[in-house]
Structures are given as structure tokens and as C-alpha cells.
Design a protein around this motif. Structure first.
Motif, mmCIF file in Angstrom:
data_model
loop_
_atom_site.group_PDB
_atom_site.id
_atom_site.type_symbol
_atom_site.label_atom_id
_atom_site.label_comp_id
_atom_site.label_asym_id
_atom_site.label_seq_id
_atom_site.Cartn_x
_atom_site.Cartn_y
_atom_site.Cartn_z
ATOM 1 N N TYR A 56 -9.558 5.205 -7.462
ATOM 2 C CA TYR A 56 -9.394 3.553 -7.232
ATOM 3 C C TYR A 56 -8.662 3.508 -6.729
ATOM 4 O O TYR A 56 -7.846 2.913 -5.733
ATOM 5 N N PHE A 57 -7.555 3.291 -7.748
ATOM 6 C CA PHE A 57 -6.237 2.828 -7.836
ATOM 7 C C PHE A 57 -5.421 3.925 -6.334
ATOM 8 O O PHE A 57 -4.180 2.919 -5.604
ATOM 9 N N LEU A 58 -5.800 5.117 -6.417
ATOM 10 C CA LEU A 58 -4.707 5.113 -5.832
ATOM 11 C C LEU A 58 -5.322 5.340 -3.975
ATOM 12 O O LEU A 58 -3.891 5.593 -3.313
ATOM 13 N N ARG A 59 -6.804 5.203 -4.608
ATOM 14 C CA ARG A 59 -6.841 4.735 -2.953
ATOM 15 C C ARG A 59 -6.303 3.677 -1.960
ATOM 16 O O ARG A 59 -6.131 3.790 -1.152
ATOM 17 N N PHE A 60 -5.908 2.547 -2.899
ATOM 18 C CA PHE A 60 -5.013 0.852 -2.844
ATOM 19 C C PHE A 60 -3.523 1.843 -2.377
ATOM 20 O O PHE A 60 -3.347 0.497 -1.892
ATOM 21 N N ILE A 61 -3.416 1.928 -3.027
ATOM 22 C CA ILE A 61 -1.424 2.581 -2.995
ATOM 23 C C ILE A 61 -1.613 2.286 -1.591
ATOM 24 O O ILE A 61 -1.667 3.751 -1.042
ATOM 25 N N PRO A 62 -0.915 1.281 -0.869
ATOM 26 C CA PRO A 62 -0.423 1.370 -0.131
ATOM 27 C C PRO A 62 -0.106 2.161 1.269
ATOM 28 O O PRO A 62 1.017 3.862 0.713
ATOM 29 N N SER A 63 -1.184 3.730 2.527
ATOM 30 C CA SER A 63 -0.291 5.019 2.371
ATOM 31 C C SER A 63 -0.358 5.900 2.021
ATOM 32 O O SER A 63 0.703 6.753 2.578
ATOM 33 N N LEU A 64 -0.920 5.925 1.087
ATOM 34 C CA LEU A 64 -0.591 6.958 -0.135
ATOM 35 C C LEU A 64 -1.460 7.910 1.593
ATOM 36 O O LEU A 64 -0.603 9.343 1.027
ATOM 37 N N THR B 139 7.978 -0.656 -0.409
ATOM 38 C CA THR B 139 7.016 -1.452 -1.075
ATOM 39 C C THR B 139 6.812 -0.962 -2.738
ATOM 40 O O THR B 139 6.327 -1.348 -3.726
ATOM 41 N N VAL B 140 7.007 0.603 -2.738
ATOM 42 C CA VAL B 140 6.707 1.281 -3.761
ATOM 43 C C VAL B 140 7.988 0.958 -4.617
ATOM 44 O O VAL B 140 9.080 1.730 -4.692
ATOM 45 N N ARG C 196 4.911 -7.463 -2.292
ATOM 46 C CA ARG C 196 4.585 -6.395 -1.633
ATOM 47 C C ARG C 196 3.699 -5.210 -0.746
ATOM 48 O O ARG C 196 3.393 -4.572 0.116
ATOM 49 N N LEU D 147 -1.714 -0.667 6.249
ATOM 50 C CA LEU D 147 -2.879 0.622 5.625
ATOM 51 C C LEU D 147 -4.111 0.102 6.965
ATOM 52 O O LEU D 147 -4.099 -0.750 6.903
#
Lengths: 301, 369
Positions: free
Chosen positions: A106-114, A164-165, B109, B118
Motif C-alpha cells: 500500500y505504501f509503495l503504491r503511493f510513493i509518488p512516481s515509484l 519529494t523524497v 511535498r 502522480l
């Protein structure tokens, strides 16, 4: 090969949808392999077309040898994510324990642009890979990239991640990718266009955006589907029926448009390589060979 | 198409989808139905096709002069707009988020990435805009243009994705202690002695998870309104007064994508009004072959070659169209011929509409049933 591309390790082929990016990427790959460069051609999460165009079975998500010096892959997000995670985590067992965890997914899916990052990361990783003798596994990687708007998003991803990160493994990788993409000694974009007004305008816009927003350098424009002149003025005779005169006029209108599009594109200050429209019942290997011969300058339209 | 008040054009890149969207809106305006065409295609083509200099995030009326220049006299007005993602997202947060959360969201951010980069967020905001314009009811016909196929799937899925994002069991599980405590600055890594969290952070960096958690906490205040909207949008997409127009070109790889997308729309209980096959080459009439046969010399050879080329293109198209007709039955197919020049002004858009409405047909190609 087009002079400006001959010493680059990464070629990015992009343009408006439907202009023949895949054909050009495949033809460049064919030519590159023939010159003895170990070449990997990548499609990005799409219905695979390159290996079949070469008359071979689909390569799938694994790097697959297609012919001498030529490999193909269709990069898919899930296997790419797995490979990427394994590189960071080193152990398969940790991967399964962590990455197959629902919460983590779930978290990985919403890390932008991963997703885009791992797709691009996998492709660029192949530029770093070495063989046992210390030489590069691939001399050159060619990306059949997404169309205009999505190409800009795709290649902006390393920068987006950096913005972002906060520092970490992901940010370090993103920085490496960004640096490779903007290095004009290593990377060149090939813009593909068609001799029509909208695709040409979009090519100009794409060139501007890629250099201003993504800071990657375009090195050449391929003007696909070029229609050379056929009838000279003396051959627009009066004795023909109006319908046949229309056939001549239609051809000449397209030919004139081809020339004016070539002129417009040349304002970019890049080499513009015309590839004539190929008329064939089955667009396959034969047609691809023709495109390749035009790209290498072996034939002039 | 006639009884729809929302038309959505979908299809692969480079098939003239934007032109078809503009055509639908123009035809409606000409026939007295006020219209709005909204594009979310990141490549800015619509202004081009409408003869406008530029299109912005605001609704713009196509000026009377533009119609006059094309010799057209519409009986109702036509509007156009292009969606600016970032601004639309900001508007949405400002309208919907509680005042104390707005700044926190806008400056995070992750929000910035969400609103600009996104994947899927562009599609979501387009659905929002579609809903908003539809609710305002100012335009009897709303035409919405979408990004190319692979992303048009995201378009259908967008409301659900955003909901997933906000309303996920996994997220709740991670966030519950902090939500209960009603505070931000969540100590994610204290949760359950978190081996899992430690491992993810090796991958993403520790602060990333912290910031993402903060973002989640703030944006959760919007969950209810997102949920409601996602539900409404789904309803609008499946409403009998909404129809999809699937646009394709007759090349084999485009046709395959069209068939795939047609299937997908039907599976999602969406109504497909028509499949538009754009840029069809008509076969060479027999009379022309006869005339060329009577010629001689270089002109004969050149014309013969030209006709052969044209015929080859026509034959390829016809083969593809037949297959498409079978695979998409009973959805009607509409064929639009390849024009001599690009469609980039209102006059040419109008010419296209004559084929869409059956005032004209592509000669020599099996008729549309």
C-alpha cells in the motif's frame, strides 16, 4: 548511424502518438547491433512490438537475446519493482516477508512516481551492468519511450523524486539516474515526427519541454512517412479527368507538406532525417530493414 | 449520440481523438445545442484544432469571428477549455479541506507530487471537472477528451484509486494510533516495534514515510468528499445520458487497442455510442485504373505507382475495418476519410462532422450499418 547518435550509450526515442516511435527504435537497434555494439532495446510497459517486428517471439519482461548483439525487453512495473527491491535488500526472504506484506504494498503504491522510477531505474541499471571481463554488458540501451506528455513525466521522475523524497536509497538512485539522463555525452533523444502540421508542432513543443523541464538533449529528428515529390509541373496536363488530376494534386500536396515540415523542423538546429513512407501489406522485418537503411544514410529519399 | 448530454472520447494517441471531440461539440453548437469541449490531453492540441491561440484552465467561448471565418453560423454557443492539473487540484483542496488543514496539505511535498506528477491524478482531476461542469448544467452537451488508451484506463479507474489511497485498511491500521491521538508528527516507527517499517525505510529513507504519514493524516479530512464524488462520478459514467465515443485509426496496432478498449468499456457497463475510424483511405475507383492504363510514358508509370500505393493503403484499411466491425458488433462503426490536410481549423472540423453524422460517407468502403 546518424552522426550525433553514434557515440551515445543511451538513446531515447519519443514523439507524438502514432508517429512510428517503435519502428524507429527497432530500426536504430538493428543498425546499432550490426555495427557490433551490444544493444538492448526496451519497450516500457506496453503491448510488445519490437521483437515480433524482427520476426522473433515476444521478449517479455526478461532481457532476451533476439539476434547477434541485440537484446530486447518489455519493462513491466511488478518484476522491475522486485528486481529493484532485491538489489536494495539483497535477500529474497526479506523481499517476500516485506514486499508481499499488504501494508507495505500500500505504501509503495503511493510513493509518488515509484512505479516510473523502478521502470526507468531498471532500464538505466542495464547501462551499469558489467561482464566478468569488466566491459559493459550492453554498449548501448535504446528506449522506445512513451508519447509526448507522458515522456516528459516519465523522464522527469528522477527529479520529482529528488524534490519529494528525503535522502535515502531511493533518492541516491534518483540522483544517479538524473545525472545520467542530463549527461549529453551519454544520452541523446531522438524525436520522431510525421510530415503533418500537428505532429510537427508537437515535436517543436516536445523539444522545448525536454530541454527546459527535463534538461535532456535532443540530438536528431526522424521525419517518418516522408513523401518525396513525384510529378513535376510539366506533368499536370489538362487531358486528364478531374479525378485523376486530384490524385496528382493530392500526392503533390503531401510532398510539398513533407518539404515544408522538414523545413520547419530544421529550425530546431538538429539534423532532420527523412524516412520515406513505406507501402507494404505487412509491416515486418523487410520494411524495418528499409527504415534502418534510411536512418544510416545508406539511401536518400 | 443524439440523446447524450455527456460524450467522452477515448482511444490511442495519434488517432485524432481531440479533433473528434471538437467535432462533436461543434456539431452540437451548429444544431442549437450549447456545448463545451474539455481536454485533459497533456499535449495541447485542442486550441490548435479550434483555431484558438491558446486554451487555459478557464472556460473560453469560441469567438464568433472564428466561426465566421470558416463560413459557419452556429445556433448555440460553443466553449472549450484545457485542464490545468495543478490549479484544479489546488482549487479542490481550497474548496473542500477544513481551513486548518489547507496550508498543511498545499505545502506538503507529497501533495505537490500528487497534484503534478502522480500517475492517475490527472485523470482524477478530469473526472472532478467533468462532474463539476455537468452539475453546473450550463452546457447542454459536455464533451470530454481523455489521454491515450493506456491512461484512459486510469481514467476509468481514477476515482477508485484515489479512494483506495485515502480509505485503505492498511493505511488505517498504520495511522489509527495517531488518528486517535489527534496529532500529527506521527511516530510511525514506534508502531508494533516495526520490523516492517524499518525495512521499508531502508528502501525509501526514514523521513519519506514520516512525511507521507503526515500527508495522509491531513488529507484524510477530504476522504468523505472524495468518496462521495467517486461514487457520483461512477454514476455519471454509467448514466444512460453519458456515452463513450471510441476513436481509432485503421492501422493494425491501433485497431487491436480499440478492440481491447471497447471490451473494457462494456465490462465496466459504460455505453459506447460509436467507434470512429479516422483517416480511412478510400479504394481507387475502377475508372481511374482504366484512364491510367490508356496513358503512356513516365506519367503512366508515376500515376500507376501512385494508384497502387493508394490502393494498398485502402486495402489494408478495409481489412482492418472488417475485423473491427466483427469484434465490436453491435456498436456502430463510423468511417472518416483521410483528408488532404490536417484538420486544424473549424472548417475542417465541420467537414469531419459530416462523416460522423452520416451526411457523407467514405466511398467504396462497406457502408456503416
Amino acid at each position: 548511424m546518424i552522426e550525433a547518435l553514434s557515440d551515445k550509450r543511451l538513446l531515447i526515442v519519443t514523439g507524438k502518438g502514432g508517429v512510428g516511435k517503435t519502428t524507429v527504435a527497432a530500426a536504430l537497434a538493428l543498425d546499432s547491433a550490426r555495427r557490433g555494439l551490444r544493444t538492448l532495446v526496451c519497450e516500457v510497459n506496453t503491448r510488445e512490438r519490437i521483437a515480433p517486428l524482427l520476426g522473433k517471439p515476444e521478449a517479455g519482461a526478461e532481457v532476451t537475446s533476439v539476434e547477434e548483439n541485440l537484446w530486447a525487453v518489455n519493462v513491466r512495473p511488478e518484476p522491475a519493482m522486485r528486481e529493484y527491491a532485491l538489489m536494495v535488500l539483497k535477500f529474497e526472504s526479506i523481499y517476500s516477508a516485506v514486499f508481499e506484506n499488504r501494508v507495505v504494498r500500500y505504501f509503495l503504491r503511493f510513493i509518488p512516481s515509484l512505479q516510473e522510477l523502478v521502470l526507468l531505474g531498471k532500464i538505466l541499471y542495464h547501462l551499469k551492468e558489467k561482464r566478468p571481463d569488466g566491459s559493459f554488458r550492453f554498449d548501448r540501451v535504446i528506449i522506445d519511450a512513451p508519447a509526448t506528455g507522458h515522456a516528459i513525466t516519465f523522464f522527469s521522475v528522477p527529479q520529482v523524486i529528488l524534490d519529494t523524497v528525503p535522502p535515502g536509497a531511493m533518492a541516491t538512485d534518483a540522483a544517479w539516474m538524473r545525472d545520467f539522463l542530463v549527461d549529453r555525452a551519454m544520452t541523446a533523444v531522438v524525436l520522431v515526427s510525421l510530415p503533418e502540421e500537428l505532429p510537427v508542432n508537437e515535436t517543436l513543443e516536445l523539444h522545448r519541454q525536454l530541454s527546459e523541464r527535463v534538461h535532456v538533449t535532443s540530438a536528431a529528428v526522424v521525419l517518418n512517412g516522408f513523401i518525396p515529390r513525384r510529378f513535376d509541373d510539366a506533368e499536370k496536363p489538362s487531358g486528364l479527368s478531374p479525378a485523376l488530376q486530384d490524385v496528382i494534386r493530392a500526392h503533390e500536396v503531401r510532398a510539398a507538406l513533407s518539404v515544408s515540415c522538414q523545413k520547419t523542423l530544421s529550425t530546431l538546429g538538429l539534423p532532420v532525417v527523412p524516412v520515406p513512407r513505406i507501402f507494404t501489406d505487412e509491416f515486418g522485418r523487410g520494411a524495418l530493414e528499409q527504415v534502418a537503411s534510411h536512418l544510416t544514410g545508406a539511401v536518400r529519399p | 449520440m443524439q440523446d447524450a448530454d455527456v460524450l467522452i472520447t477515448v482511444g490511442s494517441g495519434g488517432v485524432g481523438k481531440t479533433t473528434v471531440a471538437a467535432t462533436l461539440a461543434l456539431r452540437a453548437a451548429m444544431e442549437g445545442q450549447g456545448s463545451m469541449v474539455c481536454t485533459i490531453d497533456p499535449a495541447r492540441r485542442l486550441a490548435n484544432a479550434l483555431g484558438l491561440e491558446a486554451l487555459g484552465n478557464k472556460e473560453a467561448k469560441i469567438p464568433d469571428e472564428a466561426f465566421a471565418k470558416a463560413g459557419l453560423l452556429p445556433r448555440a454557443s460553443m466553449h472549450a477549455m484545457m485542464l490545468d492539473m495543478k490549479r484544479s487540484w489546488d482549487d479542490l483542496v481550497e474548496r473542500r479541506a477544513p481551513p486548518d488543514k489547507r496550508e498543511k496539505i498545499l505545502s506538503n511535498r507529497f501533495y505537490q507530487a500528487l497534484s503534478t506528477a502522480l500517475a492517475g491524478s490527472q485523470e482524477y482531476i478530469a473526472m472532478e471537472k467533468m462532474w463539476e461542469l455537468h452539475e453546473q448544467g450550463r452546457y447542454p452537451l459536455l464533451v470530454v477528451d481523455t489521454p491515450p488508451t493506456a491512461h484512459a484506463l486510469d481514467f476509468l479507474d481514477a476515482p477508485n484509486r484515489i479512494l483506495d489511497f485515502l480509505d485503505n485498511d492498511a493505511a488505517k491500521w498504520l495511522l489509527t494510533p495517531a488518528l486517535a491521538a489527534g496529532k500529527f508528527g506521527l511516530k510511525l516507527f514506534n508502531l508494533g516495534g516495526s520490523y516492517v517499517a524499518k525495512t521499508i525505510s531502508r528502501f525509501t529513507g526514514t523521513e519519506t514515510l514520516q512525511q507521507l504519514a503526515d500527508f495522509m493524516l491531513n488529507i484524510t479530512s477530504l476522504t468523505e468528499s472524495f468518496r462521495e464524488r467517486a461514487h457520483q462520478v461512477r454514476g455519471l459514467l454509467q448514466s444512460p445520458s453519458t456515452a463513450f465515443v471510441l476513436v481509432t485509426a485503421p492501422m493494425p496496432e491501433r485497431l487491436d487497442e480499440a478492440v481491447y478498449f471497447h471490451t473494457l468499456l462494456l465490462q465496466n457497463k459504460m455505453r459506447v455510442a460509436a467507434v470512429v475510424v479516422n483517416r480511412v483511405h478510400a479504394p481507387v475507383p475502377d475508372a481511374l485504373w482504366g484512364e491510367v492504363a490508356r496513358l503512356s510514358g513516365p506519367l503512366h508509370a508515376k500515376l500507376e505507382q501512385t494508384l497502387k500505393e493508394n490502393d494498398r493503403l485502402a486495402a489494408q484499411d478495409a481489412k482492418g475495418i472488417e475485423r473491427l466491425r466483427e469484434l465490436c458488433a453491435p456498436t456502430p462503426l463510423v468511417l472518416v476519410p483521410r483528408f488532404e490536410l490536417d484538420v486544424h481549423d473549424l472548417k475542417a472540423v465541420w467537414e469531419t462532422s459530416r462523416y460522423l453524422w452520416g451526411d457523407a460517407t467514405v466511398e467504396g468502403v462497406a457502408p456503416v450499418r
